[in-house]
Enzyme design. Sequence first.
Site, PDB file in Angstrom:
ATOM      1  N   HIS B 195      -3.789  28.305  19.525  1.00  0.00           N
ATOM      2  CA  HIS B 195      -2.569  27.492  19.520  1.00  0.00           C
ATOM      3  C   HIS B 195      -2.715  26.309  18.571  1.00  0.00           C
ATOM      4  O   HIS B 195      -1.779  25.939  17.887  1.00  0.00           O
ATOM      5  CB  HIS B 195      -2.243  27.026  20.933  1.00  0.00           C
ATOM      6  N   ARG B 295      11.352  37.242  16.243  1.00  0.00           N
ATOM      7  CA  ARG B 295      10.677  37.485  17.525  1.00  0.00           C
ATOM      8  C   ARG B 295      11.741  37.430  18.602  1.00  0.00           C
ATOM      9  O   ARG B 295      12.261  36.358  18.891  1.00  0.00           O
ATOM     10  CB  ARG B 295       9.623  36.405  17.783  1.00  0.00           C
ATOM     11  N   GLU B 420      -0.228  47.107  13.350  1.00  0.00           N
ATOM     12  CA  GLU B 420      -1.178  46.143  13.902  1.00  0.00           C
ATOM     13  C   GLU B 420      -2.270  46.857  14.686  1.00  0.00           C
ATOM     14  O   GLU B 420      -3.359  46.337  14.861  1.00  0.00           O
ATOM     15  CB  GLU B 420      -0.458  45.091  14.750  1.00  0.00           C
ATOM     16  N   CYS B 492       3.800  40.174   7.905  1.00  0.00           N
ATOM     17  CA  CYS B 492       4.476  39.097   8.631  1.00  0.00           C
ATOM     18  C   CYS B 492       3.519  38.314   9.524  1.00  0.00           C
ATOM     19  O   CYS B 492       3.930  37.587  10.398  1.00  0.00           O
ATOM     20  CB  CYS B 492       5.642  39.638   9.446  1.00  0.00           C
TER      21      CYS B 492
END
Lengths: 92, 567
Positions: B195, B295, B420, B492
């Site tokens: 984060h 998203r 991914e 991305c």
Amino acid sequence: MAERIATIASRVGLHARPAAIFAEAAAEQPVEVTIALEGEPAEEALDASSILALMGLGAEHGTRVVLRAEGEGAEAALEALAAVLETDHDAA
Amino acid sequence: MMSTHHPSGTVLRGVGVGAGRVIGPVRRMPHPITAPEEGAPLPAGATVESETERLGAAAQAVAANLRARAASASGDAAAVLKATALMAGDKTLLKAAGKLVATGTSAESAIWEAAEAVALQLEALGGYMAERATDVLDVRARIVAELRGIPAPGIPEADEPFVLCAEDLAPADTAALDPARVLALVTSAGGPQSHTAIIARSMGLPAVVAAPETAGLTDGTQVFVDGSAGVVIADPGPEEEAAAAAYAQRTPLPAFGGMGATADGHRVPLLANVGGGADARAAAEAGAEGVGLLRTEFCFLGREKEPGHELQVSAYREVFDAFPGQKVVVRTLDAGADKPLPFLTDSTEPNPALGVRGYRTDVSVPGVLARQLAAIAEAAGASTAEVWVMAPMVSTPAEAADFAALCAAAGLRTPGVMVEVPSAAVLARSVLANVRFASIGTNDLTQYVMAADRQLAPLAALNDPWQPAVLHLVRHTVEGGVQAGGVPVGVCGEAAADPALAVVLVGLGVATLSMNRRALSPVSAVLSTVTLERARELAALALDAPSAAEARKRVRAELPDLERFGL
């Protein structure tokens, strides 16, 4: 005892931001106002100026709640507060 | 990682996640508040009256401090602070704590217990309210700190700008982070995808993470932070001062002109990653040529139940309307792992990153995806945006085909997949033959290829998108797209936001880059200094490197403009 039913307009329910706006408005009224989900007994109503009580209600978009107050200015206070609930504060 | 002596100070090594070189005094995140003893009695000499008064005063002081901070903040941060201030002075909370004090309990123990009950009640409501329980616990910690006369938890307040040192930062700390006061972020834990790293990139702050020895830095120590090299130097000397001064004098980045291209005019559309309408409008304002990753979790997170059709349509529509006539790539719901949803995912999975997440939830809870696609199709039909739709965590050609069929059934013409899961990259040719485009999510691809958890500091060096193994898979995926008949492959993940790595990706044949809007200008500026041929040479350098660090070093050495722009 004055009573007024209001429908939550905020799209995400009575979460922190709308609850903060409402709690502040309730604290500004000359009378003590309580709030409860529609159908719940009046004696279980909560302090409308408490943001934590408001959030704890779990009121979602479209939920109907009952505002109650007693004394001089009660009707006007409930009208003003119902208007706050019936505004969508999440609209950009 | 050993510290080495340096002419001017001690060198503490970590991983650089936000470019920039600055010098400033350390301010540490205070330690979390420890719980008071349960039901502790009134302190010696105190009466119920004096203790009630002490509690009320502490709560009012905390509320006043939060109100003052709300007044100097703006937007969402101000709203959050204002709501928190109301919680600190909340009558229901203080009444409940007051009752406990009246039975002879200390103010600290009373507020601790009363707030606990409120937090549990909010948690029981689930979803959004459950997240607000954290705010109640934060207020409780602040009141207890006030009662104890110790610093409040959270981002420290200081008169002069400082280097914030912490173990790691939580998403909740972002609201209180003022980029005008914080010069740089340094953490002893966390990794490149933590984060802290995401916060640093979104705020454009220099940052070094996973530097264990920085845990020993104390308040007031002057440090030099080099977010490109991943180095922190305590007690910096003239050399570091010169470097920081040069950074302060860097050539300002030109604003992004809205057209990504190499020096020789090879077009590489630069798109934005967005998570909602307001975000999309800000990205359009920054010149993004479209959205490369929408998203859609923003519509779902914090909800007990699946959001209805109308709500979804209007949420997507808001994003599409920000990009009339331009491309918007929608990623279908990516729940699971670090984004659990009560109606979709099983929170008891022992290994959620390898669990039922992303596209896989369509098998465990069918219907949610089809309804989301219907909402996307309706929103797309009502706007002029060119809407592409992709599924996350697709692992096999059959899943790609199934997703394409679902899109076709919903009337969506441009289905795609995210690459991914390593198997999708390995079988890129047959996976991509089923769809019209692919987008590589480098964050998850890296974690899966390297078998290294994104959040683990000790694995930070493995969890680096510069890992040659990741770059080889990017190349393989691009080649698979060519073999499948010219299926374009974009990126991305966070990798696209690193200007040097962006050049490498273009050299590997990546067609579009999608990033945080703040990265548009640096990526475009650096990309415009190299020809496509040169980008290919740099890509070859990176592919041949023996390590991520070496790949980064070799490529950066060939891009002198990074230095000029202070990147």
